[in-house]
Motif scaffolding. Structure first.
Motif, mmCIF file in Angstrom:
data_model
loop_
_atom_site.group_PDB
_atom_site.id
_atom_site.type_symbol
_atom_site.label_atom_id
_atom_site.label_comp_id
_atom_site.label_asym_id
_atom_site.label_seq_id
_atom_site.Cartn_x
_atom_site.Cartn_y
_atom_site.Cartn_z
ATOM 1 N N ALA A 9 32.888 58.344 -24.000
ATOM 2 C CA ALA A 9 32.756 57.432 -25.140
ATOM 3 C C ALA A 9 33.482 56.122 -24.854
ATOM 4 C CB ALA A 9 33.313 58.088 -26.403
ATOM 5 N N PRO A 10 33.157 55.463 -23.733
ATOM 6 C CA PRO A 10 33.809 54.186 -23.428
ATOM 7 C C PRO A 10 33.212 53.052 -24.265
ATOM 8 C CG PRO A 10 32.164 54.664 -21.764
ATOM 9 C CD PRO A 10 32.187 55.858 -22.698
ATOM 10 N N ASP A 11 33.984 52.000 -24.455
ATOM 11 C CA ASP A 11 33.465 50.809 -25.127
ATOM 12 C C ASP A 11 32.874 49.821 -24.121
ATOM 13 O OD1 ASP A 11 34.193 51.602 -27.735
ATOM 14 O OD2 ASP A 11 36.263 50.963 -27.353
ATOM 15 N N ARG A 12 33.470 49.783 -22.921
ATOM 16 C CA ARG A 12 33.024 48.838 -21.898
ATOM 17 C C ARG A 12 32.898 49.579 -20.566
ATOM 18 N NH1 ARG A 12 33.919 43.432 -22.782
ATOM 19 N NH2 ARG A 12 34.575 43.045 -20.631
ATOM 20 N N VAL A 13 31.743 49.439 -19.906
ATOM 21 C CA VAL A 13 31.490 50.095 -18.625
ATOM 22 C C VAL A 13 31.195 49.034 -17.579
ATOM 23 C CG1 VAL A 13 30.010 51.683 -17.338
ATOM 24 C CG2 VAL A 13 30.602 52.184 -19.718
ATOM 25 N N ALA A 14 31.946 49.084 -16.490
ATOM 26 C CA ALA A 14 31.702 48.193 -15.363
ATOM 27 C C ALA A 14 30.898 48.938 -14.302
ATOM 28 C CB ALA A 14 33.019 47.709 -14.775
ATOM 29 N N VAL A 15 29.884 48.270 -13.750
ATOM 30 C CA VAL A 15 29.110 48.834 -12.641
ATOM 31 C C VAL A 15 29.477 48.056 -11.389
ATOM 32 C CG1 VAL A 15 26.834 49.393 -11.735
ATOM 33 C CG2 VAL A 15 27.234 49.428 -14.213
ATOM 34 N N GLY A 39 27.768 50.355 -26.025
ATOM 35 C CA GLY A 39 28.854 49.428 -25.715
ATOM 36 C C GLY A 39 28.418 48.315 -24.781
ATOM 37 N N ALA A 40 29.423 47.672 -24.175
ATOM 38 C CA ALA A 40 29.182 46.537 -23.285
ATOM 39 C C ALA A 40 29.013 47.021 -21.844
ATOM 40 C CB ALA A 40 30.341 45.552 -23.363
ATOM 41 N N VAL A 41 28.069 46.430 -21.130
ATOM 42 C CA VAL A 41 27.831 46.718 -19.714
ATOM 43 C C VAL A 41 28.174 45.466 -18.923
ATOM 44 C CG1 VAL A 41 26.147 47.412 -17.970
ATOM 45 C CG2 VAL A 41 25.973 48.315 -20.316
ATOM 46 N N ILE A 42 29.096 45.611 -17.942
ATOM 47 C CA ILE A 42 29.555 44.460 -17.166
ATOM 48 C C ILE A 42 29.258 44.713 -15.689
ATOM 49 C CG2 ILE A 42 31.484 42.946 -16.591
ATOM 50 C CD1 ILE A 42 31.950 45.340 -19.443
ATOM 51 N N PRO A 43 28.239 44.067 -15.131
ATOM 52 C CA PRO A 43 27.998 44.183 -13.691
ATOM 53 C C PRO A 43 29.129 43.526 -12.899
ATOM 54 C CG PRO A 43 26.053 43.345 -14.848
ATOM 55 C CD PRO A 43 27.208 43.262 -15.807
ATOM 56 N N VAL A 44 29.529 44.168 -11.808
ATOM 57 C CA VAL A 44 30.576 43.617 -10.941
ATOM 58 C C VAL A 44 29.968 43.397 -9.561
ATOM 59 C CG1 VAL A 44 32.838 43.969 -9.891
ATOM 60 C CG2 VAL A 44 32.392 44.796 -12.226
ATOM 61 N N ASN A 45 29.835 42.113 -9.193
ATOM 62 C CA ASN A 45 29.292 41.758 -7.882
ATOM 63 C C ASN A 45 29.706 40.318 -7.594
ATOM 64 O OD1 ASN A 45 27.708 41.008 -5.659
ATOM 65 N ND2 ASN A 45 26.039 42.374 -6.264
ATOM 66 N N PRO A 46 30.628 40.117 -6.640
ATOM 67 C CA PRO A 46 31.137 38.757 -6.391
ATOM 68 C C PRO A 46 30.087 37.805 -5.833
ATOM 69 C CG PRO A 46 31.930 40.302 -4.726
ATOM 70 C CD PRO A 46 31.256 41.121 -5.775
ATOM 71 N N LYS A 47 28.921 38.324 -5.444
ATOM 72 C CA LYS A 47 27.900 37.473 -4.840
ATOM 73 C C LYS A 47 26.847 37.003 -5.843
ATOM 74 C CE LYS A 47 28.362 39.755 -0.338
ATOM 75 N NZ LYS A 47 27.657 40.518 0.734
ATOM 76 N N ARG A 48 26.972 37.447 -7.107
ATOM 77 C CA ARG A 48 25.940 37.097 -8.086
ATOM 78 C C ARG A 48 26.577 36.599 -9.382
ATOM 79 N NH1 ARG A 48 20.810 38.791 -6.834
ATOM 80 N NH2 ARG A 48 20.270 38.262 -8.981
ATOM 81 N N GLU A 49 25.837 35.750 -10.086
ATOM 82 C CA GLU A 49 26.282 35.297 -11.400
ATOM 83 C C GLU A 49 25.730 36.170 -12.509
ATOM 84 O OE1 GLU A 49 25.412 31.202 -11.981
ATOM 85 O OE2 GLU A 49 26.720 30.508 -10.355
ATOM 86 N N CYS A 56 27.568 38.472 -14.720
ATOM 87 C CA CYS A 56 28.237 39.288 -13.711
ATOM 88 C C CYS A 56 29.638 38.741 -13.461
ATOM 89 C CB CYS A 56 27.395 39.221 -12.432
ATOM 90 S SG CYS A 56 27.739 40.489 -11.236
ATOM 91 N N VAL A 57 30.586 39.606 -13.126
ATOM 92 C CA VAL A 57 31.942 39.188 -12.784
ATOM 93 C C VAL A 57 32.236 39.594 -11.351
ATOM 94 C CG1 VAL A 57 32.736 39.331 -15.182
ATOM 95 C CG2 VAL A 57 32.994 41.307 -13.672
ATOM 96 N N ALA A 58 33.325 39.030 -10.807
ATOM 97 C CA ALA A 58 33.619 39.222 -9.388
ATOM 98 C C ALA A 58 34.515 40.418 -9.113
ATOM 99 C CB ALA A 58 34.257 37.955 -8.827
ATOM 100 N N SER A 59 35.212 40.938 -10.140
ATOM 101 C CA SER A 59 36.172 42.011 -9.878
ATOM 102 C C SER A 59 36.262 42.956 -11.072
ATOM 103 C CB SER A 59 37.560 41.430 -9.593
ATOM 104 O OG SER A 59 38.093 40.832 -10.767
ATOM 105 N N VAL A 60 36.795 44.135 -10.799
ATOM 106 C CA VAL A 60 37.008 45.119 -11.856
ATOM 107 C C VAL A 60 37.998 44.582 -12.876
ATOM 108 C CG1 VAL A 60 37.900 47.421 -12.381
ATOM 109 C CG2 VAL A 60 36.445 47.081 -10.380
ATOM 110 N N ALA A 61 39.050 43.949 -12.400
ATOM 111 C CA ALA A 61 40.064 43.421 -13.322
ATOM 112 C C ALA A 61 39.452 42.421 -14.293
ATOM 113 C CB ALA A 61 41.194 42.774 -12.527
ATOM 114 N N GLU A 62 38.540 41.591 -13.802
ATOM 115 C CA GLU A 62 37.899 40.604 -14.658
ATOM 116 C C GLU A 62 36.987 41.273 -15.683
ATOM 117 O OE1 GLU A 62 35.187 36.537 -14.152
ATOM 118 O OE2 GLU A 62 35.970 37.602 -12.391
ATOM 119 N N ALA A 63 36.397 42.421 -15.305
ATOM 120 C CA ALA A 63 35.514 43.139 -16.230
ATOM 121 C C ALA A 63 36.292 43.808 -17.354
ATOM 122 C CB ALA A 63 34.715 44.191 -15.469
#
Length: 700
Positions: A9-15, A39-49, A56-63
């Motif tokens: 039951a997470p609120d925010r999931v990073a992929v 909830g919110a889905v946050i893709p993590v990939n430093p090569k994409r916007e 998309c974000v560049a790091s887990v910490a940013e997500a």
């Protein structure tokens, strides 16, 4: 280990590793999450916007997620998991393969992953996992093609492919799931963690699992015992092999195998074991309803005679169920309400032209009978039935009377309306009468489990220091086996043994025999000669004045059979009247997952041929030990079959209990046989002993 709520039951999931590349795991899991997740889905990939139109974000910490799903190459996984730990992300699902399942390099990578998880106290699912799902929040953090319908079943599987197959099947079968987890390699979280978590989850009605192994058997037993007080647990365990017995040197070890250990462990845990996938989910359907029968009497109500007979046969074959005997009042009421052609005795046949009203009347009368604890309602398609109304009638009658009912709808699309109604009302339905009865059998078995208590075994007075001294003698020997020269171990734990001793010269043998004062039994003592009787290494009924000659003959036979064998001497022992007793065996085998098992059964030279044995986790108390004496096929022999006097059951029970405590106290005992343990009306005697010792455990 923290709570697992954040996994389901997470609120925010990073992929981590999200991508738009067709056919990739990163794309599939991102699409699944975006499709339904609340909830919110946050893709993590430093090569994409963006990924699939999502920023998309560049790091887990940013997500800043509650949970991270990791789908990156194997070499990058450790860095990502460490980044999760440093960012305070406690829940991590590693989908990536290439770990312990691939060889030495992967196994080392998995060990490092376990270390990082421990360093940051992370909940890690996987690696090599399909992912996790939770229907209430629309969470599908997997790369499978579908999500299951919502319901009360929580499901764990050691096979990701099995998850996708079950989820696809569930959509058609109408079985709903709460949480689903693909365990993967179980580097951190395993079946024990999820059994414990779901046992504390009020929205999980039943826990089911497909398991190939259990990491820590004793921890699993403890967790499952707590869970099954309120929530049933059913598993199908694959890998039914005896591979674990290949290196065994004792009767017990040879018989135990891997599956016997799991059988004993799951029984001790209060877990219901299914023999097939079909049984697993048939049981889940029945158990998800929550009600258990108050008694084992089953009523069968049908509009088709043949299926009614099939259900009756299935009840007769069931271990716990029986066909209910209706009271005279019930029979009279059925006779008044049903046509003359109907059968008013159990099974009740309302005959083929029955409308819904007649069915409902018969069901109500049957469920009101005080001898009925559960019911099977069977219908075949007829033109006189409205099947949606029949489903409502079955559900209403079940609710009105509080008697668990399984429906057997023997047809296809014509009966879909009834199936749908029953699904919505929580009534299990099946096509096959035997499967409907099997569902009720699961309920009856769970009633027994829920009523269990698990008392601690009674304490055993023993000379443990003397046992330790005897076991340590293997350190000075070329092998790690002990035989009758170690009989004092049994004496130290209060297990009765015959009078006698192991001697190493004829004169000493003569002296021991004279002290016994009657004919004796003599056996060669050698760790290298396991089956003494096969080489003539046992003499029975030796007169006292012939003992010295018998000694020389036994030594000569042993030397001729195996010149290089280590000969420790000859055992001279009081002779017992075996005709007046029953030869049994008490043994132990130490399983890698569940620890020591204690075995009881029919003993003597045929133990491995007959395999009339039963196992429990050691140690056992008096009640469990007595149950073991009742579990074997030869139990009537112990209780005086065919005019024989019953043996001393209390003595047998006490011996089983004491041996079980011995092997629990000394982890260095890998295998042990007391065979035979001769049981007579006057008591028990342990005649022979064989055990294998692990010298490394002695040093701990």
């Amino acid at each position: 280990m923290s709570t697992l709520a954040g996994l389901f039951a997470p609120d925010r999931v990073a992929v981590v590793g999200a991508t738009e590349r067709e056919g990739s795991v990163g794309r599939a899991v991102t699409e699944n999450l975006l499709d339904r997740f609340d909830g919110a889905v946050i893709p993590v990939n430093p090569k994409r916007e963006t990924v699939l139109g999502t920023p998309c974000v560049a790091s887990v910490a940013e997500a800043d997620p509650d949970m991270a799903v990791v789908a990156v190459p194997p070499g990058a996984v450790l860095d990502v998991v460490r980044e999760c730990g440093e960012a305070g992300v406690q829940n991590v699902v590693v989908l990536t393969a290439g770990f312990g399942e691939t060889g030495a390099e992967g196994a080392d990578r998995e060990r490092q992953l376990r270390g990082v998880a421990a360093e940051y106290d992370l909940n890690v699912v996987g690696p090599n996992s399909l992912g996790v799902m939770s229907s209430p929040v629309g969470l599908n953090a997997t790369f499978g093609p579908d999500a299951p319908p919502e319901g009360g079943v929580s499901f764990m599987s050691q096979s990701g492919a099995f998850v996708t197959a079950v989820v696809d099947w569930a959509a058609d079968a109408g079985l709903g799931f709460k949480d689903v987890v693909s365990l993967g390699n179980k580097a951190v979280l395993d079946e024990t963690d999820f059994v414990r978590a779901w046992g504390n989850d009020p929205d999980t009605d039943v826990v089911v699992g497909y398991l190939e192994s259990i990491v820590d058997g004793r921890a699993f037993v403890d967790a499952a015992r707590e869970t099954t007080d309120d929530t049933p647990v059913v598993v199908v365990k694959s890998g039914r092999t005896d591979a674990g017995a290949q290196a065994a040197s004792s009767h017990t070890g040879a018989i135990a195998g891997s599956d016997r250990a799991y059988e004993a462990g799951l029984d001790a845990a209060g877990v219901l074991r299914a023999e097939s996938v079909q049984e697993l989910f048939d049981a889940a359907r029945a158990l998800a309803g929550g009600d258990v029968p108050e008694s084992n009497g089953v009523a069968v109500v049908t509009n088709a005679g043949g299926p009614g007979v099939m259900a009756t046969d299935a009840v007769g074959d069931a271990e716990r169920l029986s066909l209910a005997s209706f009271t005279d009042e019930t029979v009279d009421r059925l006779a008044e309400e049903l046509p003359d052609e109907a059968n008013v005795y159990n099974p009740v046949d309302v005959i083929g032209d029955a409308p819904v009203e007649r069915f409902r009347t018969a069901i109500d009368i049957a469920l009101e009978d005080p001898n009925v604890g559960a019911a099977v309602v069977i219908t075949a398609p007829t033109a006189t039935l409205d099947f949606g109304e029949l489903g409502e009638a079955i559900a209403e009658s079940t609710d009105d009377h509080g008697v668990p009912t399984a429906a057997c709808l023997m047809g296809g699309g014509r009966l879909e309306d009834a199936r749908q109604v029953l699904r919505e009302r929580g009534i299990p339905s099946y096509f096959d009468p035997a499967r409907a009865v099997g569902g009720l059998e699961s309920l009856a078995e769970y009633r027994e489990v829920r009523g269990r208590s698990y008392p601690d075994p009674e304490p055993v007075d023993a000379d443990r220091e003397r046992v330790r001294e005897i076991l340590e003698t293997v350190e000075d020997r070329s092998d790690n086996r002990l035989g009758v020269e170690a009989m004092e171990i049994l004496d130290a734990y209060g297990v009765p043994t015959p009078e006698g001793a192991v001697v190493d010269d004829p004169a000493e043998a003569q002296a021991v025999a004279e002290d016994i004062g009657e004919e004796v039994v003599m056996k060669i003592v050698s760790p290298d000669i396991l089956h003494k009787s096969d080489i003539g290494g046992v003499k029975v009924g030796v007169p006292v004045d012939e003992v010295d000659d018998a000694y020389e003959d036994l030594i000569a036979r042993a030397r001729n059979y195996q010149p290089d064998a280590t000969i420790l001497g000859v055992q001279v022992q009081e002779m017992l009247d075996l005709d007046a007793g029953v030869e049994t065996i008490v043994g132990s085998h130490r399983d890698p997952q569940f620890g020591p098992l204690v075995m009881f059964g029919l003993g003597g030279v045929f133990v491995e041929i007959m395999e009339d044995t039963t196992f429990r986790l050691a140690p056992v108390g008096s009640d469990a030990a007595k149950e073991m004496t009742e579990d074997i096929d030869a139990a009537p022999l112990l209780r005086g079959a065919r005019g024989r006097d019953p043996v001393d059951i209390d003595g047998v029970t006490d011996a089983v209990r004491r041996v079980s405590q011995l092997v629990a106290d000394f982890p260095s005992i890998v295998e042990l046989d007391v065979n035979p343990l001769v049981a007579t009306p006057d008591g028990v005697r342990a005649v022979d002993l064989r055990l294998t010792v692990d010298p490394e455990e002695l040093e701990q």
